[in-house]
Design a protein around this motif. Structure first.
Motif, PDB file in Angstrom:
ATOM      1  N   LEU A  52       0.836  -1.213   0.000  1.00 32.81           N
ATOM      2  CA  LEU A  52       0.000   0.000   0.000  1.00 32.81           C
ATOM      3  C   LEU A  52       0.865   1.256   0.000  1.00 32.81           C
ATOM      4  N   VAL A  53       1.913   1.261   0.812  1.00 35.36           N
ATOM      5  CA  VAL A  53       2.817   2.411   0.845  1.00 35.36           C
ATOM      6  C   VAL A  53       3.479   2.590  -0.521  1.00 35.36           C
ATOM      7  N   CYS A  54       3.849   1.488  -1.157  1.00 40.73           N
ATOM      8  CA  CYS A  54       4.455   1.572  -2.493  1.00 40.73           C
ATOM      9  C   CYS A  54       3.465   2.116  -3.520  1.00 40.73           C
ATOM     10  N   ARG A  57       3.340   5.867  -2.878  1.00 40.68           N
ATOM     11  CA  ARG A  57       4.565   6.560  -3.298  1.00 40.68           C
ATOM     12  C   ARG A  57       4.641   6.653  -4.821  1.00 40.68           C
ATOM     13  N   TYR A  58       4.440   5.529  -5.510  1.00 38.14           N
ATOM     14  CA  TYR A  58       4.505   5.556  -6.973  1.00 38.14           C
ATOM     15  C   TYR A  58       3.413   6.456  -7.564  1.00 38.14           C
ATOM     16  N   TYR A 117       7.325   5.925   2.575  1.00 34.57           N
ATOM     17  CA  TYR A 117       6.530   6.657   1.595  1.00 34.57           C
ATOM     18  C   TYR A 117       7.412   7.510   0.686  1.00 34.57           C
ATOM     19  N   GLY A 118       8.390   8.173   1.237  1.00 33.80           N
ATOM     20  CA  GLY A 118       9.255   9.042   0.445  1.00 33.80           C
ATOM     21  C   GLY A 118       8.876  10.489   0.606  1.00 33.80           C
ATOM     22  N   ALA A 119       9.649  11.346  -0.038  1.00 33.97           N
ATOM     23  CA  ALA A 119       9.451  12.779   0.142  1.00 33.97           C
ATOM     24  C   ALA A 119       9.306  13.535  -1.159  1.00 33.97           C
ATOM     25  N   GLY A 120       9.169  12.846  -2.253  1.00 33.28           N
ATOM     26  CA  GLY A 120       9.062  13.550  -3.529  1.00 33.28           C
ATOM     27  C   GLY A 120      10.419  14.067  -3.958  1.00 33.28           C
ATOM     28  N   GLY A 121      10.453  15.280  -4.501  1.00 29.90           N
ATOM     29  CA  GLY A 121      11.710  15.862  -4.963  1.00 29.90           C
ATOM     30  C   GLY A 121      11.752  15.914  -6.468  1.00 29.90           C
TER      31      GLY A 121
END
Length: 187
Positions: A52-54, A57-58, A117-121
């Protein structure tokens, strides 16, 4: 009189039929299941949360990516999100087969997940986040596959199928990094 066979490890059909009629409320879970059901469900809950987190994030990356090649990379991220959702569904369905209820609650999702989850960028940062996440998931799923081994071949085979796709995702992310940074990381 029944003739003895060389496959004496096989259970006769009448015994199998009698076993199948007992405890039918357990569905697919038969007395021959050799794993620990509670542990299997708990481990599969981490797979559900991780996938779910993937997906999230994607999906976020497919929307937020910018740059000259953003359209094709956004499509790649969206494809990966769709595949990660399928992985989550497989794990959730396996939990159901084992008599559990998959935990799809957003509350505590990040703590149940092996991935972040990540932070974008920028584009390269997003690709790096996805590559790191895929590498982490690959290691986690390899451990789970070793755990399930022959005690729960259905779960093991499902995880092996997911692992193969996660390795493809990691290769895709690696290739994108090489394309955007111009230097291969693999020998």
């Amino acid at each position: 009189m029944a003739k003895a066979t060389e496959n004496t490890f096989l259970t006769d059909v009448q015994t199998l039929r009698a076993r199948a009629q007992k405890s039918i409320e357990q569905g697919a879970l038969t007395p021959a299941y050799q794993g620990n059901v509670k542990t299997a469900i708990d481990l599969l809950q981490t797979v559900v949360a991780t996938e779910l987190v993937c997906v999230l994030r994607y999906t976020m990356h497919s929307i937020a990516v910018e740059g000259i090649t953003s359209e094709s990379i956004a499509a790649e991220f969206a494809t990966h999100a769709k595949q990660e959702r399928a992985h989550m569904m497989w794990a959730a369905e396996r939990i159901d087969q084992l008599g559990g209820v998959p935990n799809l609650s957003p509350e505590g999702l990040a703590t149940r997940s092996a991935s972040e989850y990540g932070a974008g960028g920028n584009l390269v940062e997003m690709v790096r986040q996805n590559l790191v996440a895929e590498r982490l998931v690959i290691e986690h799923y390899r451990e789970l596959i070793r755990y399930f081994a022959d005690h729960d071949p259905t779960t093991r085979i499902m995880l092996e199928k997911i692992l193969a796709e996660e390795e493809e995702h990691a290769t895709d992310m690696h290739d994108l990094l090489v394309a955007h940074e111009g230097k291969p990381f693999l020998p």
